[in-house]
Design a protein around this motif. Structure first.
Motif, PDB file in Angstrom:
ATOM      1  N   PRO A   1      48.568  15.968  36.822  1.00  0.00           N
ATOM      2  CA  PRO A   1      47.120  15.798  36.996  1.00  0.00           C
ATOM      3  C   PRO A   1      46.775  14.812  38.103  1.00  0.00           C
ATOM      4  N   THR A   2      47.604  13.761  38.247  1.00  0.00           N
ATOM      5  CA  THR A   2      47.346  12.784  39.303  1.00  0.00           C
ATOM      6  C   THR A   2      47.570  13.401  40.679  1.00  0.00           C
ATOM      7  N   LEU A   3      48.668  14.164  40.820  1.00  0.00           N
ATOM      8  CA  LEU A   3      48.954  14.845  42.086  1.00  0.00           C
ATOM      9  C   LEU A   3      47.851  15.825  42.436  1.00  0.00           C
ATOM     10  N   LYS A   4      47.433  16.613  41.458  1.00  0.00           N
ATOM     11  CA  LYS A   4      46.388  17.612  41.694  1.00  0.00           C
ATOM     12  C   LYS A   4      45.101  16.936  42.166  1.00  0.00           C
ATOM     13  N   THR A   5      44.696  15.865  41.480  1.00  0.00           N
ATOM     14  CA  THR A   5      43.464  15.162  41.842  1.00  0.00           C
ATOM     15  C   THR A   5      43.567  14.525  43.225  1.00  0.00           C
ATOM     16  N   ALA A   6      44.728  13.913  43.525  1.00  0.00           N
ATOM     17  CA  ALA A   6      44.909  13.246  44.818  1.00  0.00           C
ATOM     18  C   ALA A   6      44.871  14.243  45.969  1.00  0.00           C
ATOM     19  N   VAL A   7      45.527  15.380  45.794  1.00  0.00           N
ATOM     20  CA  VAL A   7      45.540  16.393  46.857  1.00  0.00           C
ATOM     21  C   VAL A   7      44.152  16.994  47.032  1.00  0.00           C
ATOM     22  N   GLU A   8      43.445  17.215  45.932  1.00  0.00           N
ATOM     23  CA  GLU A   8      42.077  17.735  46.029  1.00  0.00           C
ATOM     24  C   GLU A   8      41.188  16.775  46.818  1.00  0.00           C
ATOM     25  N   SER A   9      41.342  15.470  46.547  1.00  0.00           N
ATOM     26  CA  SER A   9      40.527  14.473  47.251  1.00  0.00           C
ATOM     27  C   SER A   9      40.889  14.409  48.733  1.00  0.00           C
ATOM     28  N   ALA A  10      42.189  14.493  49.016  1.00  0.00           N
ATOM     29  CA  ALA A  10      42.630  14.383  50.407  1.00  0.00           C
ATOM     30  C   ALA A  10      42.170  15.568  51.246  1.00  0.00           C
ATOM     31  N   PHE A  11      42.187  16.768  50.658  1.00  0.00           N
ATOM     32  CA  PHE A  11      41.847  17.984  51.408  1.00  0.00           C
ATOM     33  C   PHE A  11      40.453  18.511  51.066  1.00  0.00           C
ATOM     34  N   HIS A  12      39.770  17.810  50.130  1.00  0.00           N
ATOM     35  CA  HIS A  12      38.428  18.235  49.711  1.00  0.00           C
ATOM     36  C   HIS A  12      38.435  19.697  49.270  1.00  0.00           C
ATOM     37  N   SER A  13      39.449  20.037  48.465  1.00  0.00           N
ATOM     38  CA  SER A  13      39.616  21.433  48.053  1.00  0.00           C
ATOM     39  C   SER A  13      40.342  21.506  46.718  1.00  0.00           C
ATOM     40  N   GLN A  14      39.737  22.205  45.739  1.00  0.00           N
ATOM     41  CA  GLN A  14      40.427  22.436  44.469  1.00  0.00           C
ATOM     42  C   GLN A  14      41.643  23.334  44.655  1.00  0.00           C
ATOM     43  N   GLN A  15      41.557  24.270  45.593  1.00  0.00           N
ATOM     44  CA  GLN A  15      42.693  25.166  45.846  1.00  0.00           C
ATOM     45  C   GLN A  15      43.922  24.387  46.306  1.00  0.00           C
ATOM     46  N   ALA A  16      43.706  23.353  47.110  1.00  0.00           N
ATOM     47  CA  ALA A  16      44.835  22.561  47.603  1.00  0.00           C
ATOM     48  C   ALA A  16      45.581  21.891  46.455  1.00  0.00           C
TER      49      ALA A  16
END
Length: 443
Positions: free
Chosen positions: A391-406
């Motif tokens: 969950p932390t990885l998913k949230t961090a990547v979403e924030s970095a790329f501004h994308s839920q898909q990322a």
């Protein structure tokens, strides 16, 4: 014909009785375990409002369970090996049920973190303990099928758990002044404690303790398990400490870590994703929809593990299932229509549910005795940290790329890494495992 053969073969009869007696009850225990660790996904929105928890805090709290779980995993398995599974698995279940019920007291970020950590500590050692327990009862050639029955608990928890959790959220709000999500934690947590008490009277720690086996069956089963342990000791680590530093054990850790990143990245966010696609609040209707992928996994589990055992191709089938999981996660990011996204989640769920019993046939064919107790616990402890990272990885990547898909694609990459690690298992290790499986079948 098969039943008659089992009646004349004490070993086959003992294994058949053990599978029918133990595996379904262990699956029930596992189902309650998975329900209590994942039901937080159904109350994400309510918790964020009532306890003023943001997305990042929710991700940390959902994952911090695995820190407590990991810290106490190895000591728990060593205690189980010493005092017996009947006592220790029962203790784990009673205490984790109480800890899960205590989640009703979450009222801010700090209490949410603390209670999730305590839940992880209470449950530490359960699943690796059951994996170790299976090595006391099932020869390697039969273990995949037995663990396949145990892993029924995962899809069952989320086939039934989704609608049950949703129903509790729909009907229990305001009773005795408690919120609906508080009632969900109380009822589902105390159910686990009740089953934990029953387990103390139902389980037998070793074949010699089983009143439902006759003398010939006990002797044949214990002789087969002892012979298999001797072969494993000759090829793998023999002590607890040697298992902890063994290169092959560490490779198993990395594979299991990759599997868990894929598993929990989906478990924690599936209800929210379905809610977004349907425009409905999380309740009974969303719970029914989230049950569909788990029902697909339930149907596939026994069939695929049985075929893998029969062909002696557990590693190859594990690779295929993990690749399927990664593919399904990637496809779930495409489009905004419910049916194709739900089908993608079905693909992902079948893959990451079935891969787990297939995976565990590999380390249990390699480890025995106290080395198995510590090695299996290490794999479970460090591997389950994938549930903290997901969950932390998913949230961090979403924030970095501004994308839920990322965020979901990051989980896909973790699954691909797991497939590559399974491919990297050396020819010598595979050959040794095959020899041990073949010897077990001959026995």
């Amino acid at each position: 014909m098969q039943t008659q053969a089992a009646n004349h073969d004490p070993l086959a009869s003992a294994v058949s009785k053990a599978r029918l007696r133990l595996a379904p009850f262990l699956a029930l225990m596992f189902a309650l375990s998975m329900l209590d660790r994942s039901n937080v996904g159904f109350v994400k929105q309510a918790l964020m409002v009532d306890a003023n928890i943001g997305n990042a805090a929710y991700a940390l709290g959902a994952g911090i369970f695995f820190i407590g779980y990991a810290v106490f995993e190895i000591p728990s398995n060593l205690i189980l090996h010493r005092v017996g599974a009947r006592v220790w698995l029962s203790r784990i279940m009673v205490t984790w049920g109480l800890a899960s019920a205590a989640m009703m007291f979450a009222h801010d970020e700090t209490s949410f973190y603390v209670l999730r950590f305590i839940l992880g500590v209470a449950e530490a050692g359960f699943s690796p303990g059951v994996i170790l327990y299976s090595t006391y009862w099932f020869p390697a050639s039969q273990r995949g099928k037995a663990l396949g029955v145990y892993y029924f608990g995962l899809p069952v928890a989320l086939v039934l758990g989704g609608p049950v959790s949703g129903l509790l959220l729909d009907v229990m709000g305001g009773q005795l002044g408690l919120r609906n999500w508080q009632w969900m934690f109380i009822i589902e947590g105390l159910a686990a404690s009740v089953v934990g008490v029953i387990a103390f009277f139902y389980l037998a720690s070793k074949p010699r303790d089983a009143k439902w086996l006759n003398a010939d069956e006990k002797t044949a089963l214990e002789a087969a398990i002892a012979a298999e342990d001797n072969r494993k000791t000759a090829h793998g680590p023999a002590t607890a400490l040697s298992a902890l530093g063994n290169w092959q054990v560490l490779r198993f850790v990395a594979i299991y870590f990759a599997i868990q990143v894929s598993v929990y990245g989906v478990i924690f966010y599936l209800p929210t994703r379905i809610s977004e696609l349907t425009g409905m609040a999380i309740g009974a209707k969303v719970g029914l929809l989230t049950a569909i992928p788990w029902l697909c996994a339930l149907i596939s589990l026994r069939l695929i593990t049985g075929i893998a055992d029969a062909r002696g191709k557990q590693r190859e089938f594990a690779m295929a299932m993990l690749a399927m999981a990664a593919t399904g996660i990637a496809l779930s990011t495409l489009g905004h229509e419910l049916v194709p996204v739900l089908m993608a989640f079905c693909l992902a769920t079948v893959g990451f549910v079935v891969v787990q019993p297939l995976f565990w046939t590999l380390p249990t064919a390699y480890l025995s005795g106290t080395a198995a107790a510590s090695g299996i616990a290490l794999i479970g402890a460090l591997g389950n940290l994938g549930g903290f990272i997901a969950p932390t990885l998913k949230t961090a990547v979403e924030s970095a790329f501004h994308s839920q898909q990322a965020g979901m694609l990051a989980l896909t990459i973790a699954g691909v890494v797991g497939v590559l690690l399974l491919m990297s298992i050396g020819a010598r290790t595979r050959r040794d495992s095959t020899l041990r499986l073949g010897s077990s079948e001959a026995a």
